[in-house]
Design a protein around this motif. Structure first.
Motif, PDB file in Angstrom:
ATOM      1  N   VAL A  57      11.140   6.309  -7.815  1.00  0.00           N
ATOM      2  CA  VAL A  57       9.869   7.184  -7.474  1.00  0.00           C
ATOM      3  C   VAL A  57       9.597   7.659  -6.096  1.00  0.00           C
ATOM      4  CG1 VAL A  57       7.411   7.193  -7.934  1.00  0.00           C
ATOM      5  CG2 VAL A  57       8.839   5.908  -9.531  1.00  0.00           C
ATOM      6  N   LYS A  58       9.708   6.737  -5.299  1.00  0.00           N
ATOM      7  CA  LYS A  58       9.512   7.168  -3.996  1.00  0.00           C
ATOM      8  C   LYS A  58      10.673   8.122  -3.355  1.00  0.00           C
ATOM      9  CE  LYS A  58       8.346   4.253  -0.944  1.00  0.00           C
ATOM     10  NZ  LYS A  58       8.416   2.717   0.000  1.00  0.00           N
ATOM     11  N   THR A 103       0.900  -1.320  -0.061  1.00  0.00           N
ATOM     12  CA  THR A 103      -0.037   0.079   0.076  1.00  0.00           C
ATOM     13  C   THR A 103       0.776   1.390  -0.205  1.00  0.00           C
ATOM     14  OG1 THR A 103      -1.861  -1.079   1.158  1.00  0.00           O
ATOM     15  CG2 THR A 103      -1.711   1.208   1.418  1.00  0.00           C
ATOM     16  N   GLU A 104       1.844   1.395   0.679  1.00  0.00           N
ATOM     17  CA  GLU A 104       2.760   2.332   0.920  1.00  0.00           C
ATOM     18  C   GLU A 104       3.365   2.632  -0.606  1.00  0.00           C
ATOM     19  OE1 GLU A 104       7.317   2.912   2.417  1.00  0.00           O
ATOM     20  OE2 GLU A 104       6.121   2.034   3.658  1.00  0.00           O
ATOM     21  N   ASP A 105       3.799   1.903  -1.341  1.00  0.00           N
ATOM     22  CA  ASP A 105       4.437   2.041  -2.504  1.00  0.00           C
ATOM     23  C   ASP A 105       3.187   2.544  -3.567  1.00  0.00           C
ATOM     24  OD1 ASP A 105       6.674   1.161  -1.609  1.00  0.00           O
ATOM     25  OD2 ASP A 105       6.788  -0.854  -2.424  1.00  0.00           O
ATOM     26  N   GLN A 106       2.130   1.783  -3.509  1.00  0.00           N
ATOM     27  CA  GLN A 106       0.859   2.297  -4.395  1.00  0.00           C
ATOM     28  C   GLN A 106       0.808   3.822  -4.258  1.00  0.00           C
ATOM     29  OE1 GLN A 106      -2.415  -0.629  -4.328  1.00  0.00           O
ATOM     30  NE2 GLN A 106      -1.058  -2.095  -4.023  1.00  0.00           N
ATOM     31  N   LEU A 107       0.736   4.248  -3.031  1.00  0.00           N
ATOM     32  CA  LEU A 107       0.251   5.595  -2.499  1.00  0.00           C
ATOM     33  C   LEU A 107       1.432   6.601  -3.212  1.00  0.00           C
ATOM     34  CD1 LEU A 107      -0.791   4.996   1.061  1.00  0.00           C
ATOM     35  CD2 LEU A 107      -2.162   5.919  -0.937  1.00  0.00           C
ATOM     36  N   ALA A 108       2.648   6.208  -2.948  1.00  0.00           N
ATOM     37  CA  ALA A 108       3.830   6.930  -3.563  1.00  0.00           C
ATOM     38  C   ALA A 108       3.714   6.864  -4.781  1.00  0.00           C
ATOM     39  CB  ALA A 108       5.159   6.189  -3.118  1.00  0.00           C
ATOM     40  N   LEU A 109       3.365   6.088  -5.698  1.00  0.00           N
ATOM     41  CA  LEU A 109       3.322   6.052  -7.243  1.00  0.00           C
ATOM     42  C   LEU A 109       2.316   7.046  -7.530  1.00  0.00           C
ATOM     43  CD1 LEU A 109       3.906   2.384  -8.201  1.00  0.00           C
ATOM     44  CD2 LEU A 109       5.846   4.113  -8.285  1.00  0.00           C
ATOM     45  N   LEU A 144       0.155  10.230  -3.653  1.00  0.00           N
ATOM     46  CA  LEU A 144      -0.866  10.276  -2.433  1.00  0.00           C
ATOM     47  C   LEU A 144       0.021  10.353  -1.045  1.00  0.00           C
ATOM     48  CD1 LEU A 144      -3.796   8.046  -3.705  1.00  0.00           C
ATOM     49  CD2 LEU A 144      -3.716  10.391  -3.730  1.00  0.00           C
ATOM     50  N   ALA A 145      -0.496  11.044  -0.086  1.00  0.00           N
ATOM     51  CA  ALA A 145       0.128  10.911   1.137  1.00  0.00           C
ATOM     52  C   ALA A 145       0.005   9.606   1.826  1.00  0.00           C
ATOM     53  CB  ALA A 145      -0.791  11.673   2.115  1.00  0.00           C
ATOM     54  N   PRO A 146       1.077   8.980   2.511  1.00  0.00           N
ATOM     55  CA  PRO A 146       1.157   7.628   3.138  1.00  0.00           C
ATOM     56  C   PRO A 146      -0.114   7.573   4.002  1.00  0.00           C
ATOM     57  CG  PRO A 146       3.181   8.834   3.395  1.00  0.00           C
ATOM     58  CD  PRO A 146       2.295   9.914   2.904  1.00  0.00           C
ATOM     59  N   THR A 147      -0.785   8.454   4.553  1.00  0.00           N
ATOM     60  CA  THR A 147      -2.087   8.327   5.353  1.00  0.00           C
ATOM     61  C   THR A 147      -3.245   8.063   4.447  1.00  0.00           C
ATOM     62  OG1 THR A 147      -2.152  10.789   5.846  1.00  0.00           O
ATOM     63  CG2 THR A 147      -0.801   9.597   7.455  1.00  0.00           C
ATOM     64  N   ASN A 148      -3.222   8.337   3.441  1.00  0.00           N
ATOM     65  CA  ASN A 148      -4.318   8.582   2.403  1.00  0.00           C
ATOM     66  C   ASN A 148      -4.882   6.919   1.849  1.00  0.00           C
ATOM     67  OD1 ASN A 148      -6.768   9.387   1.030  1.00  0.00           O
ATOM     68  ND2 ASN A 148      -5.627  10.716  -0.140  1.00  0.00           N
ATOM     69  N   ARG A 149      -4.888   5.955   2.747  1.00  0.00           N
ATOM     70  CA  ARG A 149      -5.137   4.626   2.344  1.00  0.00           C
ATOM     71  C   ARG A 149      -6.368   4.433   1.791  1.00  0.00           C
ATOM     72  NH1 ARG A 149      -1.529   0.494   4.608  1.00  0.00           N
ATOM     73  NH2 ARG A 149       0.253   1.583   5.499  1.00  0.00           N
ATOM     74  N   SER A 150      -7.455   5.356   2.279  1.00  0.00           N
ATOM     75  CA  SER A 150      -8.983   5.362   2.132  1.00  0.00           C
ATOM     76  C   SER A 150      -8.850   5.549   0.232  1.00  0.00           C
ATOM     77  CB  SER A 150      -9.821   6.161   2.760  1.00  0.00           C
ATOM     78  OG  SER A 150      -9.296   7.610   2.642  1.00  0.00           O
ATOM     79  N   ALA A 151      -8.185   6.433  -0.109  1.00  0.00           N
ATOM     80  CA  ALA A 151      -8.149   6.615  -1.658  1.00  0.00           C
ATOM     81  C   ALA A 151      -7.958   5.368  -2.531  1.00  0.00           C
ATOM     82  CB  ALA A 151      -7.168   7.843  -1.999  1.00  0.00           C
TER      83      ALA A 151
END
Length: 132
Positions: free
Chosen positions: A111-112, A34-40, A43-50
Motif C-alpha cells: 500500500v505504501k 503512525t507512518e503506516d497508519q497515515l499511509a493506509l 494521509l500526508a506523513p505530517t498529518n499526525r493530528s488527524a
C-alpha cells in the motif's frame, strides 16, 4: 424539510465519527506505526493530528478517496476474520507479515508503494483467497 436535512446531516456526521473510531481501533489492533497508519488512510506523513482527532471521535474525512480507503480496510479486516477465525495473532499480524504473493513484501509495504492501487491489490488478493 430543512429540519429533516439538518437531522440527516447530523446522523451522517455521527456515522462518520463511529467509522473513524472503528478504523482507528482496527489500526491499533494491527499494531502499525503512525507512518503506516497515515499511509493506509492516504494521509500526508505530517498529518499526525488527524489520527488523534479520529481517535477522539472527529468524523472521518468526507473525501471519496479516504472514504473508499476506510471501506477497503474494513473489507480487508472482514476477509482476514473469515480466513483466520480462530487465530487472532495471525488475524492482526497479517498486514505486517511478508507475503510471497506480494514479492515478499508486507501488505502495508504494498500500500505504501502503490497507494490506493496497492490497497486494491491487497483487498483483491484476500477476496480471492476466501473465494469471494
Amino acid at each position: 424539510m430543512l429540519a429533516h436535512a439538518e437531522t440527516t446531516n447530523r446522523e451522517i456526521e455521527v456515522d462518520r465519527s463511529a467509522l473513524a473510531k472503528m478504523i482507528m481501533q482496527l489500526l491499533d489492533h494491527w499494531d502499525l506505526p503512525t507512518e503506516d497508519q497515515l499511509a493506509l488512510l492516504g494521509l500526508a506523513p505530517t498529518n499526525r493530528s488527524a489520527l488523534s482527532r479520529y481517535r477522539h471521535g472527529d468524523p472521518i474525512g468526507v473525501g471519496v478517496d479516504q472514504y473508499a480507503r476506510v471501506g477497503h480496510l474494513l473489507g480487508i479486516h472482514k476477509n482476514l476474520r473469515i480466513l483466520f477465525p480462530r487465530n487472532k495473532e495471525q488475524l492482526y499480524s497479517w498486514m505486517k507479515a511478508k507475503n510471497k504473493a506480494f514479492e515478499n513484501r508486507t501488505p502495508v509495504e504494498v500500500v505504501k508503494e502503490f497507494g490506493f492501487t496497492g490497497l486494491l491489490m491487497v483487498r483483491s488478493y484476500l477476496d480471492r483467497a476466501r473465494g469471494a
